[in-house]
Design a protein around this motif. Structure first.
Motif: not given
Length: 109
Positions: A1-2, A4-14, A46-48
């Motif tokens: 993913m790092a 790829a250069g595309v947006p990365f959506v982080v969705t909250h869920w538990r 931290a993962r790039g």
């Protein structure tokens, strides 16, 4: 993913599907969701993953109860300022069911 250069959506869920409500316990839903999204964004950088590509999403209906889902949209400005912005996805079935007349429906519908 790092790379790829595309947006990365982080969705909250538990928790997944049938377990979500058991995990919808918050001291303050806005503070807690923001803190969890911030931690996740820090893990990704931290993962790039470039911080400028991270989009944060409070995930309405995913591990929140109806009262939480009504509170979070009014506090989107509190979402951490990373990357390309804030998204607001929602579990349409759960949110619509909670905001309309109650009826019995099978799980997952």
């Amino acid at each position: 993913m790092a790379a790829a250069g595309v947006p990365f959506v982080v969705t909250h869920w538990r928790a997944p599907g049938l377990e979500m409500n058991r995990h919808a316990v918050y001291g303050d839903v806005v503070t807690d969701v923001v803190a969890e999204l911030r931690r996740r964004a820090e893990e990704l950088t931290a993962r790039g993953i470039d911080e400028g590509r991270i989009v944060l999403d409070p995930g309405l209906g995913f591990s929140e109860l109806p009262a939480h889902d009504r509170t979070l949209p009014t506090h989107l400005a509190a979402m951490p300022g990373t990357g390309t912005g804030t998204a607001a996805s929602l579990d349409a079935v759960r949110v619509a069911a909670a905001w309309t007349a109650p009826r019995r429906r099978p799980p997952g519908t």
